[in-house]
Scaffold this active site. Structure first.
Site, PDB file in Angstrom:
ATOM      1  N   GLU A 262       0.837  -1.198   0.000  1.00  0.00           N
ATOM      2  CA  GLU A 262       0.000   0.000   0.000  1.00  0.00           C
ATOM      3  C   GLU A 262       0.871   1.246   0.000  1.00  0.00           C
ATOM      4  OE1 GLU A 262      -0.792   0.146   4.821  1.00  0.00           O
ATOM      5  OE2 GLU A 262      -2.081  -1.094   3.568  1.00  0.00           O
TER       6      GLU A 262
ATOM      7  N   LYS B  12       2.645   4.572   1.074  1.00  0.00           N
ATOM      8  CA  LYS B  12       2.984   5.144   2.378  1.00  0.00           C
ATOM      9  C   LYS B  12       2.651   6.632   2.346  1.00  0.00           C
ATOM     10  CE  LYS B  12       6.643   5.438   5.840  1.00  0.00           C
ATOM     11  NZ  LYS B  12       6.452   6.877   6.107  1.00  0.00           N
TER      12      LYS B  12
ATOM     13  N   ASP C  46       2.259  10.425   3.213  1.00  0.00           N
ATOM     14  CA  ASP C  46       3.065  11.381   3.959  1.00  0.00           C
ATOM     15  C   ASP C  46       2.133  12.326   4.701  1.00  0.00           C
ATOM     16  OD1 ASP C  46       5.217  12.693   4.961  1.00  0.00           O
ATOM     17  OD2 ASP C  46       5.734  13.765   3.115  1.00  0.00           O
TER      18      ASP C  46
ATOM     19  N   TYR D 177      -5.777   1.939   7.428  1.00  0.00           N
ATOM     20  CA  TYR D 177      -4.918   0.860   6.951  1.00  0.00           C
ATOM     21  C   TYR D 177      -4.537  -0.158   8.022  1.00  0.00           C
ATOM     22  CZ  TYR D 177      -1.338   4.068   8.806  1.00  0.00           C
ATOM     23  OH  TYR D 177      -0.616   4.920   9.606  1.00  0.00           O
TER      24      TYR D 177
ATOM     25  N   LYS E 222      11.174   2.928   1.066  1.00  0.00           N
ATOM     26  CA  LYS E 222      11.164   4.368   0.841  1.00  0.00           C
ATOM     27  C   LYS E 222      11.611   4.710  -0.574  1.00  0.00           C
ATOM     28  CE  LYS E 222      10.357   6.753   3.870  1.00  0.00           C
ATOM     29  NZ  LYS E 222      11.082   7.231   5.047  1.00  0.00           N
TER      30      LYS E 222
ATOM     31  N   CYS F 149      43.098  14.535  20.940  1.00  0.00           N
ATOM     32  CA  CYS F 149      41.766  14.995  21.318  1.00  0.00           C
ATOM     33  C   CYS F 149      41.707  16.514  21.301  1.00  0.00           C
ATOM     34  CB  CYS F 149      41.417  14.466  22.704  1.00  0.00           C
ATOM     35  SG  CYS F 149      39.865  15.122  23.365  1.00  0.00           S
TER      36      CYS F 149
ATOM     37  N   CYS G 285      41.072  17.718  25.348  1.00  0.00           N
ATOM     38  CA  CYS G 285      42.054  17.600  26.427  1.00  0.00           C
ATOM     39  C   CYS G 285      43.482  17.431  25.932  1.00  0.00           C
ATOM     40  CB  CYS G 285      41.697  16.433  27.347  1.00  0.00           C
ATOM     41  SG  CYS G 285      41.890  14.801  26.587  1.00  0.00           S
TER      42      CYS G 285
ATOM     43  N   CYS H 284      39.632   9.150  22.172  1.00  0.00           N
ATOM     44  CA  CYS H 284      40.499   9.858  23.105  1.00  0.00           C
ATOM     45  C   CYS H 284      40.882   8.923  24.245  1.00  0.00           C
ATOM     46  CB  CYS H 284      39.771  11.091  23.647  1.00  0.00           C
ATOM     47  SG  CYS H 284      40.592  11.863  25.049  1.00  0.00           S
TER      48      CYS H 284
ATOM     49  N   CYS I 139      39.417  13.841  30.563  1.00  0.00           N
ATOM     50  CA  CYS I 139      38.890  14.586  29.414  1.00  0.00           C
ATOM     51  C   CYS I 139      37.532  15.174  29.786  1.00  0.00           C
ATOM     52  CB  CYS I 139      38.753  13.674  28.197  1.00  0.00           C
ATOM     53  SG  CYS I 139      38.099  14.516  26.739  1.00  0.00           S
TER      54      CYS I 139
END
Length: 777
Positions: free
Chosen positions: A130, A132, A134, A242, A330, A424, A427, A442, A448
């Site tokens: 079926e 979809k 929106d 549905y 989709k 990092c 730190c 890190c 940190c």
């Protein structure tokens, strides 16, 4: 006129905290005025201008969550239950669907269903396909054929009561027609705006100087959330039914029959819904709807496939938050091009370094996007993304926007390849990339600040401890003052009179603010088990996995004990390498572990492959080949047997991995967390501050197997392994992947091997499939 603010022109990423607070205040006033004038039919902002303000407000709140205001525009629309509508608890949750994005995903979906139901590959499965829609999902409750309540989907379990507004839609019958409907039924479907009506509304609104809407979906959502039902009644809205939720009695045997029943009761059912068989049939429907999409008269974003037989739907059941028996295929994602202005590195709560693209803002799929994920350093190198590049941006539904490709012919001449940092940015600690992983991490740990504050933010977040009044701003301030270094410190603070007095004297907290903070903390001294597990921030343990672990173990003491036992049985790196060898199965490892080998080579002249066949009888050829690469001589063969016997995971670790929906990665994460002494210290300190941990919801206790531990082995013929496991757990049983003296039943099909021997060894009851079915009724 709307309130002005010099911060209005500043990019969100450049705002200081004080500037952000002022800008949120301006936006709240400006948008409240716009909402009032819109309802008065005298708007001063266009929809585009309003949406820009909304996007900016959301972006600032995302960056500064502690600054979210009580009157924030984001709290007025789109929340699970807004202040203007009462909450409605759905009789059956409105779960979301998994997505398919190409034909391969559809093939996998159908194959999974055939495997689960143990159907021959040649037998086609019938589906209902079926469009979809929106629009906005709605749940409409009928009692004795009369509409008594209507609600939005909300968060899937609780929605907003919009009964009066739904009654204005002509496609929704106030009283069911025909006959055969259950005394109680929740009918579900999609409220949408037909394109023709939407265009007519916008044209009229524009001519009259009123606010227009950007797309039909926003129009439908806004129309359903009107305070005055008369406003909704004047809007061109329609409804397709549905599905259904709670019912007092079954009313159909197939999805197709159910749609026919809904139609006979007076609902409008999508005319493009069709019963179809097999992957080829599904793809034919998909391509047809994709071709006809523009002429349907309403917006769709894909096709939904549902297994037709309802008894099969029941057998397939659900996984996590979505059904196994349905999927949304989709249509291709919407795309746009924009310019990459920079790459920022975010340090996550587990220390992972994640690159984020900073983009020239662009609208994709109705949403203004200014940031996109770049995933990791390999992805940057693979796509050769450089600062200044023009890039193709893609956004599909709620998926985080991502960069698809670089437009090379528009690359600046001075663009240089991006060099991923090796330290990092927070730190300065070294950022290392563990073998086999795609992310750098890190090594700073608790030194940190990014990780520490992120861990504390996670701890107090909505799905964890959800401590009211303790957001990022407060956590950072308390951490900088040296008051909070670990979760237990939060609860200690609530009882520290000296610190609370300092909040009043030095930080401007009033008595009410302090009382509210203490009350928010004390309210979480009793916490649900799944929230506690999630709040610990264990790597690879999300909220759903936390729930599965909580339901399996039931109590904190049981989970903690299992964590310690699992920590004591973490497999060695040598065992992991051995287990990852091509063709090396769990059975192969069991054979190797059980082998009794002589230190002296009994077959000195035999080639390695033959030695392996003699040493480990029954091991398949692919496994022998993999073992031969690791064992060039007899001493190496002996070492492999020792590794298989002594270095593997503990029984508890295997049991955790065997919990449906958990798996080996999450199980090992639990083991490694409890293996670290500093983690145990932090956890013990936290538990000492709590008043109690609420046990997880108890499994069924009124079935013959409730509380029993069951192991399935052999080639099951009456049902698939997944089906048997799901059924046993629904009856309150614990399903394990290994046999021990704690096992109550072993259900053995043809070909049962080592587990059957283990059952005999431990004196465990062995049942045939028929015995099992008779036992569970």
């Amino acid at each position: 006129m709307a309130q002005t603010n010099p911060n209005a022109s500043f990019p969100v990423d450049d705002l200081t905290e004080d500037q952000a607070a002022a800008e949120l205040a301006r936006l709240a006033v400006t948008m409240a005025r716009a909402d009032f004038l819109y309802n008065e039919a005298n708007p001063e902002l266009t929809d585009a201008e309003y949406d820009d303000l909304k996007a900016r407000n959301l972006a600032i709140e995302t960056r500064f969550p502690a600054l979210i205001r009580a009157d924030s525009p984001s709290r007025k629309v789109g929340s699970p239950a807004s202040s203007q509508f009462s909450e409605v608890r759905h009789g059956v949750p409105m779960l979301s669907l998994d997505n398919a994005f190409d034909e391969g995903d559809v093939v996998d979906f159908v194959a999974r269903i055939q495997r689960f139901l143990k159907l021959p590959h040649a037998d086609p499965v019938a589906f209902v396909a079926e469009p979809k829609i929106d629009g906005l999902s709605a749940n409409i409750r009928y009692e004795k054929g009369v509409l008594v309540q209507g609600a939005t989907r909300g968060d899937g379990r609780t929605g907003e009561d919009i009964t009066a507004n739904l009654k204005t839609i002509s496609d929704i019958p106030v009283k069911l027609a025909g006959s055969g409907w259950p005394d109680l039924i929740e009918v579900r479907g999609e409220v949408y705006a037909p394109n023709e009506g939407f265009t007519a509304f916008n044209t009229a609104a524009e001519a009259e100087g009123r606010r227009t809407y950007a797309n039909p979906r926003n129009f439908a959502a806004g129309s359903l959330r009107q305070i005055d039902p008369k406003v909704t009644a004047a809007r061109p809205l329609a409804f397709f039914a549905y599905a259904w939720g709670e019912t007092s009695a079954p009313f159909a045997e197939t999805q197709d029959e159910a749609l026919a029943a809904l139609k006979s009761w007076g609902f409008k059912v999508n005319p493009r819904s069709v019963r179809i068989e097999g992957v080829d049939g599904l793809m034919e429907v998909y391509r047809g709807l994709e071709t006809d999409r523009a002429g349907l008269g309403y917006d769709i974003d894909g096709v939904v496939y549902k297994v037709d037989r309802l008894d099969w739907q029941e057998r397939l059941g659900f996984v996590s938050r979505s059904p196994r028996w349905a999927i949304a295929h989709k249509f291709p994602a919407q795309q746009a091009t924009t310019v990459l202005r920079g790459i920022d590195i975010q340090v996550g709560r587990t220390g992972s370094l994640t690159p984020v693209a900073r983009l020239e803002p662009v609208t994709v799929g109705g949403v203004v996007v200014s940031n996109a994920t770049l995933h990791n350093e390999d992805e940057i190198a693979r796509k050769d993304v450089r600062i200044g590049d023009t890039v193709v941006l893609q956004r599909a539904g709620d998926v985080i926007p991502q960069i698809v490709e670089v437009v090379l012919d528009r690359r600046p001449a001075d663009a240089e390849a991006y060099v991923f940092p090796t330290h990092c940015p927070v730190c300065g600690s070294e950022a290392v990339r563990p073998e086999g992983e795609v992310r750098r991490r890190c090594t700073g740990g608790l030194v940190c600040n990014a990780q520490l504050v992120e861990r504390l933010k996670h701890f107090v977040s909505r799905r964890a401890f959800d401590i009211e009044g303790l957001g990022e701003k407060q956590l950072i301030a308390f951490h900088e003052r040296g008051w909070i270094h670990e979760p237990a410190d939060i609860f200690r603070l609530a009882r520290d009179k000296e610190k609370l007095d300092l909040l009043r004297a030095e930080d401007g907290y009033g008595d009410t603010s302090v009382k509210n903070l203490v009350a928010g903390i004390d309210a979480r001294r009793v916490i649900a088990l799944e929230r506690l597990i999630f709040g610990l921030g264990i790597r690879d343990i999300g909220d759903q996995t936390s729930l599965l672990l909580a339901r399996h173990f039931g109590s904190w003491d049981a989970f903690y004990a299992a964590g310690l036992e699992a920590a004591a049985g973490i497999p060695s790196p040598d065992w992991t390498r051995l287990a990852e060898g091509h063709g090396v199965s769990q059975r192969t490892l069991s054979v190797m572990a059980a082998a009794e080998l002589s230190p002296a080579d009994p077959w000195p002249e035999a080639p390695v492959d033959q030695k392996l066949a003699l040493a480990f009888p029954g091991v398949a050829t692919p496994a022998r080949r993999a073992l031969a690469e690791l064992a060039p001589d007899w001493s190496a063969v002996l070492e492999l047997a020792r590794i298989a016997r002594e270095d593997g995971p503990s029984e508890t670790l295997g049991q955790i991995a065997g919990i449906a929906g958990v798996g080996p990665v999450a199980a090992r994460a639990v083991a490694e967390f409890f293996h670290e002494a500093h983690n145990r210290t932090v956890v013990d300190a936290l538990i000492n501050e709590l008043t109690g941990v609420v046990d997880a919801e108890k499994p069924k206790t009124d079935s013959p197997v409730a509380g029993k531990t069951v192991v399935f082995t052999g080639s099951l013929e009456k049902f698939t392994r997944d089906e048997a496991k799901a059924r046993a757990e629904s009856l309150g049983a614990k399903v394990s992947g290994s046999v021990s003296k704690k096992t109550d039943y072993v259900v053995a099909g043809p070909g049962a091997g080592s587990k059957l021997k283990d059952a005999e060894k431990h004196g465990v009851s062995v049942l045939s499939e028929d015995d099992w079915l008779a036992l569970i009724g």
